[in-house]
Design a protein around this motif. Sequence first.
Motif, short mmCIF file in Angstrom:
data_model
loop_
_atom_site.label_atom_id
_atom_site.label_comp_id
_atom_site.label_asym_id
_atom_site.label_seq_id
_atom_site.Cartn_x
_atom_site.Cartn_y
_atom_site.Cartn_z
N ALA A 193 0.87 -1.08 -0.22
CA ALA A 193 -0.35 0.08 -0.59
C ALA A 193 0.63 0.97 0.21
O ALA A 193 0.28 2.14 -1.11
N TRP A 194 2.04 0.66 0.53
CA TRP A 194 3.04 2.89 1.11
C TRP A 194 3.77 3.12 -0.85
O TRP A 194 4.07 3.56 -0.77
N GLN A 195 4.14 1.49 -0.84
CA GLN A 195 5.17 1.70 -2.42
C GLN A 195 4.03 2.15 -3.00
O GLN A 195 4.63 2.90 -4.53
N GLY A 196 2.48 1.76 -3.53
CA GLY A 196 1.72 2.38 -4.21
C GLY A 196 1.12 3.70 -3.76
O GLY A 196 -0.29 3.77 -4.82
N ARG A 197 1.31 4.44 -3.25
CA ARG A 197 0.60 5.27 -2.71
C ARG A 197 0.51 6.41 -3.48
O ARG A 197 0.80 6.97 -4.64
N ASP A 198 -0.58 6.80 -3.90
CA ASP A 198 -0.65 8.47 -3.66
C ASP A 198 0.25 9.17 -3.42
O ASP A 198 0.17 9.73 -2.33
N LYS A 199 1.24 10.03 -4.10
CA LYS A 199 2.55 10.36 -3.88
C LYS A 199 1.81 11.95 -2.73
O LYS A 199 2.62 12.44 -2.25
N THR A 200 0.86 12.10 -3.02
CA THR A 200 0.57 13.58 -2.90
C THR A 200 -0.09 13.51 -0.95
O THR A 200 -0.36 14.85 -0.68
N ILE A 201 -0.77 12.40 -0.60
CA ILE A 201 -1.13 12.33 0.95
C ILE A 201 -0.49 12.91 1.71
O ILE A 201 1.43 12.51 1.14
N PRO A 202 -1.09 13.81 2.72
CA PRO A 202 -0.30 13.57 3.80
C PRO A 202 0.84 13.10 5.00
O PRO A 202 -0.04 13.61 6.32
N LEU A 203 1.19 11.85 3.99
CA LEU A 203 1.71 11.53 5.50
C LEU A 203 2.88 10.90 5.17
O LEU A 203 3.69 10.66 3.79
#
Length: 335
Positions: A193-203
């Motif tokens: 999930a982390w590797q494929g995440r939307d890179k704009t999320i504020p996490l």
Amino acid sequence: MSRTLVNLFGALLSILTLAGVLLFWGYQSLISYGESSLKLNQSQELEVKRGGSLMQIAKGLEAQGIIQDSWKLKVLLKLHPELAHIRSGLYEITPDDTVNSLLEKLSSGKELVFSVTLIEGQTIKEWRALLQQQPRLTWQEDIFNQVLIAHGDNSGLPEGKFYPDTYHYVAGDDVKLVVEQSYLKMQAELDKAWQGRDKTIPLTSPYELLIMASIIEKETGKAEERPWISAVFTNRLRKKMRLQTDPTVIYGMGERYQGNITRKDLREATPFNTYRIKGLTPTPIAAPSGASLHAAAHPAEVDYLYFVSRNDGSHIFSNTLTEHNRAVDKYQRNR
């Protein structure tokens, strides 16, 4: 040829014929014996202890009336010696079993398999109670932290780090087998999930994603709403707004929670009260599913900042506080 020799030959032929008939009958009798059903009205467990012999097992089953003529089993094994080597363990025998299928189970080690389902949205405390109640599973205290330590995690914070799923074990297995499978699966799913995440999320880390997913899990009544719930929390984080979500308050209350949240509870300063703290809670508040991990990594592209329950598992989503208050009046205050 003299008459005496003729008579001897005839007698020998008769004996050989009779012997052949008896051998054929005996063979067919053994075949029928192997195909005969066990005398059972319902399934039951059969424990084979280490060092036990097949004939000891057979005698015990015969004493219970489950099989008959155990001596035939000894002869049957002469035809199939590979079935004589049984494995210890706990087996299930059923009314559908035959003598042959029983022998195959015992010789191949097809033990009775138990299953336990660790449910998404529940806490380590709830899972611990569930695992302690499982039959034939050897319990260890503090097993969740033990598994964390074994994998280099000395935080002492197991909440949310184990994956909810159905796991299988056989009698006598240690609970560590189940818990470690759950841990490893969560690490794999979280990394994906982390590797494929939307890179704009504020996490900023996989752990923050795990925390977000746990909050989404507790707020979700309908699966299709997960991305929208995720969007609300993501949008609020971007705007530096407090998350203000009840499940975090409930988690922070611990044993004090008895089904209702009061205004006093919402004002109480706890590390998990998102009406008081800014940002995410310090740890997950439950075990998130794979769907919630995905939703946390891929929030919907909507501008919603609020949601309120319709009291049927679904929610009304709003962009503004005015819209939200109207929805609260309609569905929560019954105005």
